[in-house]
Design a protein around this motif. Structure first.
Motif, PDB file in Angstrom:
ATOM      1  N   SER A  73     125.953  45.167  97.223  1.00  0.00           N
ATOM      2  CA  SER A  73     124.603  45.382  96.727  1.00  0.00           C
ATOM      3  C   SER A  73     124.612  46.070  95.369  1.00  0.00           C
ATOM      4  O   SER A  73     125.226  47.129  95.199  1.00  0.00           O
ATOM      5  CB  SER A  73     123.810  46.221  97.734  1.00  0.00           C
ATOM      6  N   GLY A  74     123.929  45.456  94.402  1.00  0.00           N
ATOM      7  CA  GLY A  74     123.781  46.050  93.085  1.00  0.00           C
ATOM      8  C   GLY A  74     125.018  46.004  92.215  1.00  0.00           C
ATOM      9  O   GLY A  74     124.976  46.438  91.053  1.00  0.00           O
ATOM     10  N   ARG A  75     126.125  45.479  92.734  1.00  0.00           N
ATOM     11  CA  ARG A  75     127.376  45.442  91.975  1.00  0.00           C
ATOM     12  C   ARG A  75     127.522  44.089  91.262  1.00  0.00           C
ATOM     13  O   ARG A  75     126.972  43.076  91.701  1.00  0.00           O
ATOM     14  CB  ARG A  75     128.579  45.653  92.899  1.00  0.00           C
ATOM     15  N   PRO A  76     128.302  44.027  90.197  1.00  0.00           N
ATOM     16  CA  PRO A  76     128.479  42.765  89.480  1.00  0.00           C
ATOM     17  C   PRO A  76     129.336  41.775  90.261  1.00  0.00           C
ATOM     18  O   PRO A  76     130.263  42.163  90.985  1.00  0.00           O
ATOM     19  CB  PRO A  76     129.160  43.181  88.176  1.00  0.00           C
ATOM     20  N   VAL A  77     129.029  40.493  90.092  1.00  0.00           N
ATOM     21  CA  VAL A  77     129.835  39.417  90.651  1.00  0.00           C
ATOM     22  C   VAL A  77     129.946  38.321  89.601  1.00  0.00           C
ATOM     23  O   VAL A  77     128.953  37.912  89.009  1.00  0.00           O
ATOM     24  CB  VAL A  77     129.239  38.872  91.966  1.00  0.00           C
ATOM     25  N   VAL A  78     131.154  37.882  89.351  1.00  0.00           N
ATOM     26  CA  VAL A  78     131.436  36.808  88.410  1.00  0.00           C
ATOM     27  C   VAL A  78     131.748  35.549  89.206  1.00  0.00           C
ATOM     28  O   VAL A  78     132.638  35.561  90.069  1.00  0.00           O
ATOM     29  CB  VAL A  78     132.628  37.167  87.506  1.00  0.00           C
ATOM     30  N   VAL A  79     131.027  34.475  88.936  1.00  0.00           N
ATOM     31  CA  VAL A  79     131.258  33.197  89.616  1.00  0.00           C
ATOM     32  C   VAL A  79     131.769  32.206  88.583  1.00  0.00           C
ATOM     33  O   VAL A  79     131.024  31.772  87.702  1.00  0.00           O
ATOM     34  CB  VAL A  79     129.973  32.673  90.285  1.00  0.00           C
ATOM     35  N   SER A  80     133.054  31.857  88.675  1.00  0.00           N
ATOM     36  CA  SER A  80     133.638  30.961  87.683  1.00  0.00           C
ATOM     37  C   SER A  80     133.623  29.502  88.116  1.00  0.00           C
ATOM     38  O   SER A  80     134.046  28.632  87.346  1.00  0.00           O
ATOM     39  CB  SER A  80     135.067  31.403  87.344  1.00  0.00           C
ATOM     40  N   ASP A  81     133.151  29.225  89.325  1.00  0.00           N
ATOM     41  CA  ASP A  81     132.961  27.830  89.740  1.00  0.00           C
ATOM     42  C   ASP A  81     131.848  27.229  88.882  1.00  0.00           C
ATOM     43  O   ASP A  81     130.725  27.734  88.879  1.00  0.00           O
ATOM     44  CB  ASP A  81     132.582  27.768  91.222  1.00  0.00           C
ATOM     45  N   PRO A  82     132.116  26.137  88.137  1.00  0.00           N
ATOM     46  CA  PRO A  82     131.090  25.577  87.256  1.00  0.00           C
ATOM     47  C   PRO A  82     129.874  25.031  87.990  1.00  0.00           C
ATOM     48  O   PRO A  82     128.791  24.918  87.403  1.00  0.00           O
ATOM     49  CB  PRO A  82     131.831  24.451  86.518  1.00  0.00           C
ATOM     50  N   VAL A  83     130.054  24.673  89.260  1.00  0.00           N
ATOM     51  CA  VAL A  83     128.926  24.181  90.068  1.00  0.00           C
ATOM     52  C   VAL A  83     128.893  25.014  91.345  1.00  0.00           C
ATOM     53  O   VAL A  83     129.294  24.570  92.422  1.00  0.00           O
ATOM     54  CB  VAL A  83     129.070  22.684  90.392  1.00  0.00           C
ATOM     55  N   ALA A  84     128.402  26.228  91.223  1.00  0.00           N
ATOM     56  CA  ALA A  84     128.439  27.164  92.347  1.00  0.00           C
ATOM     57  C   ALA A  84     127.520  26.700  93.473  1.00  0.00           C
ATOM     58  O   ALA A  84     126.403  26.234  93.219  1.00  0.00           O
ATOM     59  CB  ALA A  84     128.015  28.545  91.879  1.00  0.00           C
ATOM     60  N   PRO A  85     127.957  26.819  94.717  1.00  0.00           N
ATOM     61  CA  PRO A  85     127.088  26.494  95.841  1.00  0.00           C
ATOM     62  C   PRO A  85     125.828  27.363  95.840  1.00  0.00           C
ATOM     63  O   PRO A  85     125.861  28.527  95.430  1.00  0.00           O
ATOM     64  CB  PRO A  85     127.959  26.795  97.068  1.00  0.00           C
ATOM     65  N   GLU A  86     124.736  26.799  96.300  1.00  0.00           N
ATOM     66  CA  GLU A  86     123.478  27.548  96.368  1.00  0.00           C
ATOM     67  C   GLU A  86     123.614  28.778  97.258  1.00  0.00           C
ATOM     68  O   GLU A  86     122.956  29.793  97.028  1.00  0.00           O
ATOM     69  CB  GLU A  86     122.356  26.639  96.891  1.00  0.00           C
ATOM     70  N   SER A  87     124.477  28.699  98.267  1.00  0.00           N
ATOM     71  CA  SER A  87     124.641  29.833  99.173  1.00  0.00           C
ATOM     72  C   SER A  87     125.181  31.058  98.432  1.00  0.00           C
ATOM     73  O   SER A  87     124.836  32.190  98.765  1.00  0.00           O
ATOM     74  CB  SER A  87     125.584  29.457 100.315  1.00  0.00           C
ATOM     75  N   VAL A  88     126.027  30.834  97.421  1.00  0.00           N
ATOM     76  CA  VAL A  88     126.564  31.944  96.627  1.00  0.00           C
ATOM     77  C   VAL A  88     125.449  32.572  95.795  1.00  0.00           C
ATOM     78  O   VAL A  88     125.319  33.804  95.727  1.00  0.00           O
ATOM     79  CB  VAL A  88     127.714  31.445  95.733  1.00  0.00           C
ATOM     80  N   LEU A  89     124.638  31.737  95.163  1.00  0.00           N
ATOM     81  CA  LEU A  89     123.542  32.247  94.335  1.00  0.00           C
ATOM     82  C   LEU A  89     122.520  32.989  95.193  1.00  0.00           C
ATOM     83  O   LEU A  89     122.001  34.039  94.792  1.00  0.00           O
ATOM     84  CB  LEU A  89     122.867  31.096  93.590  1.00  0.00           C
ATOM     85  N   ALA A  90     122.249  32.452  96.380  1.00  0.00           N
ATOM     86  CA  ALA A  90     121.275  33.091  97.268  1.00  0.00           C
ATOM     87  C   ALA A  90     121.770  34.455  97.736  1.00  0.00           C
ATOM     88  O   ALA A  90     120.993  35.417  97.819  1.00  0.00           O
ATOM     89  CB  ALA A  90     120.996  32.183  98.468  1.00  0.00           C
ATOM     90  N   MET A  91     123.058  34.562  98.032  1.00  0.00           N
ATOM     91  CA  MET A  91     123.616  35.832  98.464  1.00  0.00           C
ATOM     92  C   MET A  91     123.524  36.867  97.342  1.00  0.00           C
ATOM     93  O   MET A  91     123.164  38.024  97.574  1.00  0.00           O
ATOM     94  CB  MET A  91     125.069  35.655  98.896  1.00  0.00           C
ATOM     95  N   ALA A  92     123.826  36.449  96.127  1.00  0.00           N
ATOM     96  CA  ALA A  92     123.734  37.360  94.989  1.00  0.00           C
ATOM     97  C   ALA A  92     122.301  37.856  94.806  1.00  0.00           C
ATOM     98  O   ALA A  92     122.070  39.045  94.555  1.00  0.00           O
ATOM     99  CB  ALA A  92     124.225  36.671  93.717  1.00  0.00           C
ATOM    100  N   ALA A  93     121.347  36.965  94.968  1.00  0.00           N
ATOM    101  CA  ALA A  93     119.937  37.349  94.813  1.00  0.00           C
ATOM    102  C   ALA A  93     119.512  38.310  95.915  1.00  0.00           C
ATOM    103  O   ALA A  93     118.805  39.297  95.668  1.00  0.00           O
ATOM    104  CB  ALA A  93     119.062  36.097  94.817  1.00  0.00           C
ATOM    105  N   SER A  94     119.959  38.048  97.144  1.00  0.00           N
ATOM    106  CA  SER A  94     119.543  38.894  98.267  1.00  0.00           C
ATOM    107  C   SER A  94     120.104  40.296  98.143  1.00  0.00           C
ATOM    108  O   SER A  94     119.507  41.259  98.637  1.00  0.00           O
ATOM    109  CB  SER A  94     119.986  38.260  99.588  1.00  0.00           C
ATOM    110  N   LEU A  95     121.256  40.438  97.483  1.00  0.00           N
ATOM    111  CA  LEU A  95     121.893  41.745  97.315  1.00  0.00           C
ATOM    112  C   LEU A  95     121.513  42.411  96.003  1.00  0.00           C
ATOM    113  O   LEU A  95     121.970  43.521  95.712  1.00  0.00           O
ATOM    114  CB  LEU A  95     123.421  41.591  97.373  1.00  0.00           C
ATOM    115  N   ASN A  96     120.682  41.714  95.209  1.00  0.00           N
ATOM    116  CA  ASN A  96     120.358  42.217  93.876  1.00  0.00           C
ATOM    117  C   ASN A  96     121.629  42.506  93.081  1.00  0.00           C
ATOM    118  O   ASN A  96     121.729  43.491  92.338  1.00  0.00           O
ATOM    119  CB  ASN A  96     119.481  43.480  93.956  1.00  0.00           C
ATOM    120  N   ALA A  97     122.618  41.636  93.257  1.00  0.00           N
ATOM    121  CA  ALA A  97     123.877  41.782  92.535  1.00  0.00           C
ATOM    122  C   ALA A  97     123.693  41.360  91.083  1.00  0.00           C
ATOM    123  O   ALA A  97     122.826  40.541  90.765  1.00  0.00           O
ATOM    124  CB  ALA A  97     124.963  40.930  93.193  1.00  0.00           C
TER     125      ALA A  97
END
Length: 430
Positions: A186-210
């Motif tokens: 929560s609130g910590r940075p996350v770097v996603v280097s997959d050029p086509v990141a799964p929606e589940s990854v983006l949703a998790m980042a949003a839910s954690l306010n990462a």
């Protein structure tokens, strides 16, 4: 009887737990708490299907060049267990690891741990006592329930995600992405280097306010035949030499590395020269590793369809070879038809190998699968181990040919275990 050597501890760990994979954090976290495991310095965790090892190696190399005392945990190893732990860029000795295994044993009481959990705790204990500035932890099979995830990360990095270990992590990229995203905090940075990141990854980042750093949005790269450039939030690098790790896919990994370093710039400032030197000097055996000589030898731990596709593209870019020989050993639970079908058009002669694990595919089964998709698989042999398969390939190959070894860490490790320098010298003189 008390264990006195690393090998005795590893043998003990293999017998300790009824199954080799037992996902969940309760047991390992309870032991870590009793050990008082704590770092107190920046921690970078790296999860993903492919590119984790390369990302960790590049992070370590750049941070070393910047003058930091680094610790690295990675898995699995190719030949020797000690490869899993490096301090200041150097492999730890087996003797240095023994006391940390004893600490885990004393703390676990009646708690049963898998080989991976026990050894992960031991290595993290050693790293926590090594007076470091930064620790880089490669996540194992998954993310959310992986033993490494008991540590709260200061920067999570998620590399390319594809289908692998589907029986455990789920049947599609969305399911697998959700498991990998479990290393976010929560609130910590996350770097996603997959050029086509799964929606589940983006949703998790949003839910954690990462603080999400997304390839193509928050950072990107471009390049030509000679050099490449990177741009991200508040920083740009131009005219970079290509990373010492070969393959076009390494620019994706390197871009994620530069984003992670930018994320941590306030705690771990890094100069442009450290970036240039670190990327130029990074070394990681078994990742599109080309051993020069005649015939050329290529070693790659590609073991799922995505990594085999990258290997195929890299092989194709090498130019013309009269004959390409492939030494292959793989696990039976992989998507073997897609793997063999993808690289098959480049292979002229196959040398399939048995591997020393119950879950490994039999060499004969690999040959039969290849024959279903590739006419070239009719020119195929089976061998009891990777070394024997490589010896057969070396005996058959002409000096202008190419030999590629892939399919599993055990396959590449099997040809390396007696020492690559001697092998290289032999085929250099063939």
């Amino acid at each position: 009887m008390p264990m006195k050597t690393l090998q005795e501890w590893l043998d003990y760990c293999e017998r300790l737990h009824p199954v080799s994979i037992d996902m969940g954090l309760e047991r390992v976290r309870s032991v870590a708490d009793r050990m008082g495991l704590n770092f107190g310095i920046p921690v970078i965790t790296v999860a993903g299907t492919n590119g984790k090892g390369s990302t960790c190696a590049m992070l370590e190399s750049v941070l070393l060049q910047a003058g930091y005392r680094t610790g690295l945990y990675t898995s699995p190893h190719l030949v020797h267990f000690e490869e899993r732990c490096r301090v200041m860029g150097e492999l730890v000795s087996s003797e240095a690891l023994v006391p940390s295994f004893a600490v885990v044993q004393a703390a676990r009481a009646e708690t049963s741990l898998t080989y991976f959990e026990f050894s992960t705790l031991a290595i993290m204990h050693l790293l926590s006592r090594s007076n470091l500035d930064v620790v880089i932890l490669e996540v194992g099979l998954g993310g959310r329930l992986d033993a490494v995830n008991i540590i709260d990360t200061d920067c999570a990095v998620i590399t390319s995600i594809d289908l692998d270990h589907t029986a455990i992590l789920g049947p599609d990229r969305e399911s697998i992405g959700r498991e990998k995203a479990g290393i976010m905090r929560s609130g910590r940075p996350v770097v996603v280097s997959d050029p086509v990141a799964p929606e589940s990854v983006l949703a998790m980042a949003a839910s954690l306010n990462a603080d999400l750093w997304l390839m193509g949005r928050d950072f990107n790269f471009s390049g030509d035949q000679q050099q490449w450039s990177w741009a991200g939030r508040g920083r740009r690098y131009s005219g970079l030499a290509y990373p010492a790790l070969r393959g076009a896919n390494q620019l994706i990994n390197a871009s994620g590395v530069l984003a992670a370093l930018q994320v941590l710039r306030h705690r771990l400032p890094v100069t442009a020269q450290a970036v240039r030197n670190g990327l130029a000097m990074v070394h990681l055996p078994g990742r599109f590793q080309i051993v020069p000589g005649q015939p050329v030898l290529v070693l790659d731990v590609a073991h799922n369809p995505q990594s085999v596709a990258a290997l195929t593209e890299n092989l194709d870019a090498m130019g013309f070879y009269p004959c390409t020989h492939a030494v292959v050993g793989a696990m039976a639970d992989k998507d073997l038809v897609r793997m063999l079908g993808r690289i098959g058009p480049l292979i002229d002669r196959w040398y399939f190998s048995d591997l020393p694990l119950p879950r490994a595919a039999r060499a004969e089964d690999l040959r039969n699968l290849a024959a279903q998709t590739q006419a070239s698989a009719l020119t195929a042999q089976t061998h009891p181990d990777p070394r024997a398969a490589l010896e057969a390939a070396l005996a058959a190959a002409n000096p202008a040919d190419r030999i590629v070894v892939f399919g599993s860490f055990l396959t590449v490790g099997g040809v390396l275990k007696d020492g690559l320098p001697r092998l290289a010298a032999r085929h250099l003189n063939s």
